[in-house]
Design an enzyme around this catalytic site. Structure first.
Site, PDB file in Angstrom:
ATOM      1  N   TYR A 162      15.687 -11.167 -36.777  1.00  0.00           N
ATOM      2  CA  TYR A 162      16.493 -12.313 -36.339  1.00  0.00           C
ATOM      3  C   TYR A 162      16.190 -12.784 -34.911  1.00  0.00           C
ATOM      4  O   TYR A 162      16.825 -13.728 -34.437  1.00  0.00           O
ATOM      5  CB  TYR A 162      17.981 -11.966 -36.465  1.00  0.00           C
ATOM      6  N   ASN A 222      25.969 -21.802 -41.225  1.00  0.00           N
ATOM      7  CA  ASN A 222      25.206 -20.586 -41.533  1.00  0.00           C
ATOM      8  C   ASN A 222      26.234 -19.584 -42.058  1.00  0.00           C
ATOM      9  O   ASN A 222      26.904 -18.891 -41.279  1.00  0.00           O
ATOM     10  CB  ASN A 222      24.481 -20.038 -40.303  1.00  0.00           C
ATOM     11  N   GLU A 224      23.444 -26.629 -45.016  1.00  0.00           N
ATOM     12  CA  GLU A 224      23.270 -25.169 -45.024  1.00  0.00           C
ATOM     13  C   GLU A 224      22.083 -24.814 -44.130  1.00  0.00           C
ATOM     14  O   GLU A 224      21.000 -25.386 -44.284  1.00  0.00           O
ATOM     15  CB  GLU A 224      22.993 -24.717 -46.465  1.00  0.00           C
ATOM     16  N   ASP A 281      33.559 -23.604 -53.332  1.00  0.00           N
ATOM     17  CA  ASP A 281      34.658 -24.456 -53.791  1.00  0.00           C
ATOM     18  C   ASP A 281      35.283 -25.234 -52.628  1.00  0.00           C
ATOM     19  O   ASP A 281      35.668 -26.400 -52.787  1.00  0.00           O
ATOM     20  CB  ASP A 281      35.733 -23.618 -54.495  1.00  0.00           C
ATOM     21  N   ARG A 292      18.636 -12.494 -51.724  1.00  0.00           N
ATOM     22  CA  ARG A 292      18.877 -13.576 -50.751  1.00  0.00           C
ATOM     23  C   ARG A 292      18.325 -14.914 -51.234  1.00  0.00           C
ATOM     24  O   ARG A 292      18.535 -15.951 -50.604  1.00  0.00           O
ATOM     25  CB  ARG A 292      18.236 -13.234 -49.400  1.00  0.00           C
ATOM     26  N   LEU A 339      18.593 -18.778 -40.170  1.00  0.00           N
ATOM     27  CA  LEU A 339      17.559 -18.427 -39.198  1.00  0.00           C
ATOM     28  C   LEU A 339      16.276 -18.030 -39.922  1.00  0.00           C
ATOM     29  O   LEU A 339      15.185 -18.462 -39.569  1.00  0.00           O
ATOM     30  CB  LEU A 339      18.035 -17.235 -38.352  1.00  0.00           C
ATOM     31  N   SER A 340      16.422 -17.167 -40.931  1.00  0.00           N
ATOM     32  CA  SER A 340      15.266 -16.645 -41.668  1.00  0.00           C
ATOM     33  C   SER A 340      15.007 -17.484 -42.911  1.00  0.00           C
ATOM     34  O   SER A 340      15.886 -18.229 -43.363  1.00  0.00           O
ATOM     35  CB  SER A 340      15.530 -15.183 -42.057  1.00  0.00           C
ATOM     36  N   HIS A 396      25.356 -15.846 -50.312  1.00  0.00           N
ATOM     37  CA  HIS A 396      24.881 -15.286 -51.581  1.00  0.00           C
ATOM     38  C   HIS A 396      26.013 -14.776 -52.475  1.00  0.00           C
ATOM     39  O   HIS A 396      25.756 -14.336 -53.591  1.00  0.00           O
ATOM     40  CB  HIS A 396      23.907 -14.130 -51.291  1.00  0.00           C
TER      41      HIS A 396
HETATM   42  O1  CA2 Z   1      18.796 -16.004 -41.954  1.00  0.00           O
HETATM   43  C1  CA2 Z   1      20.001 -16.228 -41.811  1.00  0.00           C
HETATM   44  O2  CA2 Z   1      20.470 -17.001 -40.987  1.00  0.00           O
HETATM   45  C2  CA2 Z   1      21.001 -15.448 -42.699  1.00  0.00           C
HETATM   46  O3  CA2 Z   1      22.082 -16.320 -42.993  1.00  0.00           O
HETATM   47  C3  CA2 Z   1      21.458 -14.281 -41.865  1.00  0.00           C
HETATM   48  C4  CA2 Z   1      22.398 -13.331 -42.624  1.00  0.00           C
HETATM   49  C5  CA2 Z   1      21.798 -12.927 -43.964  1.00  0.00           C
HETATM   50  O4  CA2 Z   1      22.728 -12.166 -44.692  1.00  0.00           O
HETATM   51  C6  CA2 Z   1      21.364 -14.130 -44.785  1.00  0.00           C
HETATM   52  O5  CA2 Z   1      20.765 -13.670 -45.984  1.00  0.00           O
HETATM   53  C7  CA2 Z   1      20.389 -14.986 -44.013  1.00  0.00           C
HETATM   54  C8  CA2 Z   1      22.657 -12.062 -41.809  1.00  0.00           C
HETATM   55  C9  CA2 Z   1      23.267 -12.319 -40.464  1.00  0.00           C
HETATM   56  C10 CA2 Z   1      23.419 -11.005 -39.781  1.00  0.00           C
HETATM   57  O6  CA2 Z   1      22.782 -11.068 -38.523  1.00  0.00           O
HETATM   58  C11 CA2 Z   1      22.473  -9.908 -37.922  1.00  0.00           C
HETATM   59  C12 CA2 Z   1      22.042  -9.997 -36.629  1.00  0.00           C
HETATM   60  C13 CA2 Z   1      21.697  -8.872 -35.959  1.00  0.00           C
HETATM   61  C14 CA2 Z   1      21.773  -7.636 -36.576  1.00  0.00           C
HETATM   62  C15 CA2 Z   1      22.208  -7.538 -37.875  1.00  0.00           C
HETATM   63  C16 CA2 Z   1      22.572  -8.689 -38.544  1.00  0.00           C
END
Ligand code: CA2
Length: 147
Positions: free
Chosen positions: A22, A73, A97, A86, A110, A100-101, A79
């Site tokens: 991230y 986000n 929507e 809703d 995912r 980051l990834s 998921h």
């Molecule tokens: O890529 C993204 O923005 C996600 O929404 C990030 C979520 C993930 O569950 C989605 O599949 C994709 C996770 C956010 C958690 O962020 C963290 C940051 C630092 C350490 C652990 C988690």
């Protein structure tokens, strides 16, 4: 023009854990960049994070009549949350929507977004810049609706 940025669970940990996935940018850094760009564009933004699904649902509901667009986000709730889907559908506030990834290049669980079908579009995989792209998309949608 008022745009609501909503962030779901664990995004408060950004920049402190899993930098290989991230990045090193914190959510506060991202908020700063969004606010800077929004000011340049003459747009007002509200920027929030919660770890609670119900709070996200309540914020989406309350956006009706108070915000012109939502940039969301939803993190892991992307998921899993039919409730969030809703709420987006019910309020009718245009929602973008963002991630980051690139969720489609990660684990299979995912790849599926339960909210994608009720959002105006999806931006994923550009790191912190996904938020700026989300802002641009929101502004374009709001301006197009005025014409
Ligand atoms: O890529 C993204 O923005 C996600 O929404 C990030 C979520 C993930 O569950 C989605 O599949 C994709 C996770 C956010 C958690 O962020 C963290 C940051 C630092 C350490 C652990 C988690």
């Amino acid at each position: 023009m008022k745009i609501l940025f909503l962030n779901g669970p664990n995004l408060n940990l950004l920049g402190t854990r899993e930098p290989q996935v991230y990045g090193k940018t914190t959510l506060a850094d991202i908020e700063g960049s969004v606010r800077k760009q929004a000011t340049l564009k003459g747009t007002s933004v509200d920027f929030r994070q919660t770890n609670l699904e119900g709070e996200l649902v309540s914020w989406v509901q309350a956006a009706k009549g108070n915000f012109d667009a939502i940039v969301l986000n939803a993190a892991a709730y992307t998921h899993t949350s039919i409730a969030l889907r809703d709420a987006i559908s019910a309020t009718g506030v245009p929602t973008i929507e963002i991630h980051l990834s690139n969720i489609h290049a990660r684990e299979k669980f995912r790849h599926k977004s339960l909210i994608a079908g009720v959002c105006r579009g999806q931006i994923a995989g550009f790191g912190a810049n996904s938020y700026i792209l989300g802002l641009e998309a929101a502004i374009n949608i709001i301006e197009a609706a005025k014409k």
